[in-house]
Each structure stands twice: as structure tokens, then as C-alpha cells.
Design a protein around this motif. Sequence first.
Motif, PDB file in Angstrom:
ATOM      1  N   ILE A   1      83.404  21.637 103.348  1.00  0.00           N
ATOM      2  CA  ILE A   1      84.324  21.638 103.303  1.00  0.00           C
ATOM      3  C   ILE A   1      85.299  22.200 103.149  1.00  0.00           C
ATOM      4  N   LYS A   2      86.428  23.106 104.109  1.00  0.00           N
ATOM      5  CA  LYS A   2      87.833  23.192 104.072  1.00  0.00           C
ATOM      6  C   LYS A   2      88.669  23.111 104.391  1.00  0.00           C
ATOM      7  N   ALA A   3      89.733  23.650 103.385  1.00  0.00           N
ATOM      8  CA  ALA A   3      91.542  23.603 103.997  1.00  0.00           C
ATOM      9  C   ALA A   3      92.116  24.510 104.228  1.00  0.00           C
ATOM     10  N   THR A   4      92.642  24.533 105.050  1.00  0.00           N
ATOM     11  CA  THR A   4      92.905  25.564 105.680  1.00  0.00           C
ATOM     12  C   THR A   4      95.036  24.836 105.334  1.00  0.00           C
TER      13      THR A   4
ATOM     14  N   GLU B   1      83.112  18.810  97.646  1.00  0.00           N
ATOM     15  CA  GLU B   1      84.204  19.634  96.640  1.00  0.00           C
ATOM     16  C   GLU B   1      84.785  20.335  98.015  1.00  0.00           C
ATOM     17  N   LEU B   2      86.043  20.416  97.550  1.00  0.00           N
ATOM     18  CA  LEU B   2      87.182  20.651  99.006  1.00  0.00           C
ATOM     19  C   LEU B   2      87.169  21.878  98.018  1.00  0.00           C
ATOM     20  N   ARG B   3      86.828  23.317  99.449  1.00  0.00           N
ATOM     21  CA  ARG B   3      87.118  24.213  99.233  1.00  0.00           C
ATOM     22  C   ARG B   3      88.183  24.743 100.147  1.00  0.00           C
ATOM     23  N   VAL B   4      89.784  25.549  99.582  1.00  0.00           N
ATOM     24  CA  VAL B   4      91.271  25.820  99.970  1.00  0.00           C
ATOM     25  C   VAL B   4      91.243  27.169 100.362  1.00  0.00           C
ATOM     26  N   ASP B   5      92.174  27.374 101.173  1.00  0.00           N
ATOM     27  CA  ASP B   5      93.065  28.302 101.092  1.00  0.00           C
ATOM     28  C   ASP B   5      94.228  28.712 102.274  1.00  0.00           C
TER      29      ASP B   5
END
Length: 492
Positions: free
Chosen positions: A260-263, A404-408
Amino acid sequence: MSRYVLGIDQSTQGTKALLFDEEGGLLCRSDLPHTQIVDERGWVEHDPEEIYRNTIQVVKNLVEKAGINKADIAVLGISNQRETAACWEKESGKPVYNAIVWQCARGAAICEEIEKRGFADKVKKYSGLQLSPYFSAAKLAWIFRNVAGVKEKAEKGEIACGTIDSFLVYRLTKGRDFRTDYSNASRTQLFNIRTLSWDKELLDLFGIDESCMAEVTDSDGDYGVTDFEGFLDKPIPIRGVLGDSHGALFGQGCLGRGMIKATYGTGSSIMMNIGEKPVFTDLGVVTSLAWSMGGKVNYVLEGNINYTGAVITWLKDEVGLISSAAESEELARKAGKGDRTYLVPAFSGLGAPYWDSEAKAIICGITRTTGKAEIVKAALDSIVYQITDIVRAMHQASGIEIGELRVDGGPTKNMYLMQFQSDMLGIPVRVPEAEELSGIGAAYAAGLSLGIYDEKIFDKMNRKSYKSELDREQCEGLYAGWKEAVRMVMTN
């Protein structure tokens, strides 16, 4: 001889050209903004011709800035602002009207009309998306209804329409290739994500002829070749196309189920890879396609938030509590530890998972000791709480444990914000050094398809990790306060 990979990220504010080496490293970047056409009704448009001119120019600027031999560019990948809709003549490639931007809600009456006819559930069942003017279908329908001659030309097979990727591919290939990828198609509200094809019933609902729609192609498929209007001596293949949020998911290396990612941008897109089978839910997040690579489709759950980075902009420009975004971190750290002020930033309603367009913003929980630092902290915390809402909904809908959360995005530089995000989720939050994740995703897809890269490329990305430090009981207490604040503004 070096082989460079070229990425174009055509976003809401402008167009970026990105140059990558054979190791996936970003060597150079060049940007050009385009005009935001906004009228007194709040309608938002872009000139597709300006976007195309900038696309050509930004590549020329990049090559000059990087000082490379342009003959060494091997392949192109494109990422684009999603949902923004354009119509153009097939013969000339000229737009019949400005592109209607994703932010523009002028199609609301068309959606209301479809809902009154009892088709809202069918739209969601087929497309995975809630009936909304946010998506491309109502924007295209508005053009067909309101721009003279378009409907008649479409019936003769003379009109092409779609998202900005398909317009750029059409023009870059001089009309030889009219294609879009699965990620962009899934955000039009005209594509059936179960049958993986344009849906005749949805097209008829919105009054759009199927002959107008692009051929849907693998995200790492063959999109023809381009020489950028003669700038290159030899044409290069276009082999990666992804909507910007999907590009960021891919660029983050979220290739497996449950990643999962959050921009963090003006608003936010939170996206979770759910694998090769769709999950449908009524928990306020939508189902779309991640991409199709090598003929294999991956699905995602997605939630979109209206105000994340824009909350920080509001603090600076409208309220005057800070003079720069960086100042918000220092103030948040100075706030009283026991303060329980909450800001619910429903400035234009609430997005996922609440979907309440009539909700109004609120600051609550103020005491006599609440000051500037506490209000700034509440604003930053609101970003964290909103993303926590969506991650929790995705976990509940999918039943998948999230590791985990991958973010940008720009706000990820705020260390207070990232630490509190990890605390509230109870999982690590990982921030890459690279910023241009959308363009990276499309460029990596193109490089992988040509064999320049392999999947080890994702392991090379340097990331800073934040690990949860707050007691879980304390976190749940804070989150319960947030949910109570949201209940105060809900109208549905």
C-alpha cells in the motif's frame, strides 16, 4: 553506448520530463507549467494544445540541460493526471474543446439525472466507482451535449476521446496509435473492470459512442513510436503508460498483494494492491485496476482525500498562522502534549471513506490554552487521521494484514507528520529519497518492458523509515476523538 529511459509526467499543474540511466537513477529533470483555466463557476479546464506543446518542449529542454546525446534515449514512459477528459478530431488531432480537469464538477447534473433513473448501483457494479462528476464519463458527456457538432461527428466515427495519456499518445504518434492503458481506462467510469472492456451499457448511459474510445493496452504494452515532432533523429518506442497514482504505486515497488502507498499532494490518493481478483466493498473506498503488465491484471482499492497538503497551504495563505510549510513541523512539536484540538478539513466536503459533499469544516476541542501551535498541530494531525481512516477501511474490506505504508509527496518531508502517521497506524512508514514517483513508475515500466531494467530496480530505492512509538491505547483514544469530531460535521 548508454541507454537512457525517458519519463514524461503530465500532471495537473504542469509537465515534467525525467531522464533515467541504466541503473534506474534519475539524472535530470525539466518542468513547464500550463495555464489553469478557471471561471467564476469554478469550472476548471486545460488547453490540450498547450499541454502537447509543453510535452515536446520539455523533452528538448531536458536533453539540452542533461547534455546527453539524444540518440542514446531508448524508450519513453508516460504518467498522467487521471480523470481529466479530452475530445479531439481523429483526422486533425485538434481538440474540439478544452480538456475538462478532474477537479471540475460541471457534470454533476448529468450524474444526478442518471441516479434519478435508478442506474447508480449499476455504474458502481460495472466500473467499481461511485457515480460522480469526478470521473471522466460525465465530463465527456457534458462535451457531447454542449459543444456544437461533437455528437454528430462522433456518430460518423470522426471523434476520439479519453484521458490525457490517450491524447498524448495519439499526437506523439501522429494519429497512428489511439491507445490508453488499463489504469486510466478504469478511472473513466466507462470501463467494466469485471469484463476488462468498454461497457456498452455505461457508454449508452452517458451518451458516448464506443467508436470514440481508445484501444485498451497493457500498461507496459506497445504504444507506437515517436520522434517528438522531428526532434529525435530516430523514433523511440512508447512502452509504459500509467495514471499518476498507479505510476506512484508501481514506482514504490508495491507489486505484491497487500502492499500500500499514500501520495501526499494537494489531496491524497491511498492505493492498495489487492492482487489479481477484485474486492468490492461498501466501506467508502473504490475498486480500480492497478495496471496490466505482461497480460496480467492487478486490482487496487483506492481512497481519495480532498485536503491533505492543501491544509498546510490553508494555514499559510488563508489563515496566516505560518509563513512556510516547513514552519508547521516546528510549531507542531511546540504544541501542548495534552491538547485535544481537532480540525476536520471539510472545506469542500469529505471524500473517502465518508463521501459527504455537504459537510463543512470544523475546529473543535479548543480550550483556553489552545494557541497557534495547537491549531497548526491539529491541521497536521488531520492529514494523518484521514489517511488512517482509509488504511483501516482497506484492511477491513480486504482482510489483508498491512505490513507497512510507503509514502511520497512534498509533505513527507515533515518528520512530525510521518512519525505521527506511523504511530496512528501502528506500522512502519517508509519515505523514499526520490520525489517523482509517478514518472518513475511509468519510466520503470517502459524500461522493464524493453529489458533495460529488471525487478531488482525497486530494491535500489533508498528509504527513510519511521516506526511507531506511541502506546496503542493512547493512539486509540486520540483516534476516537477524531471520529467524534467527524460525526459533528456529517450531514448524511
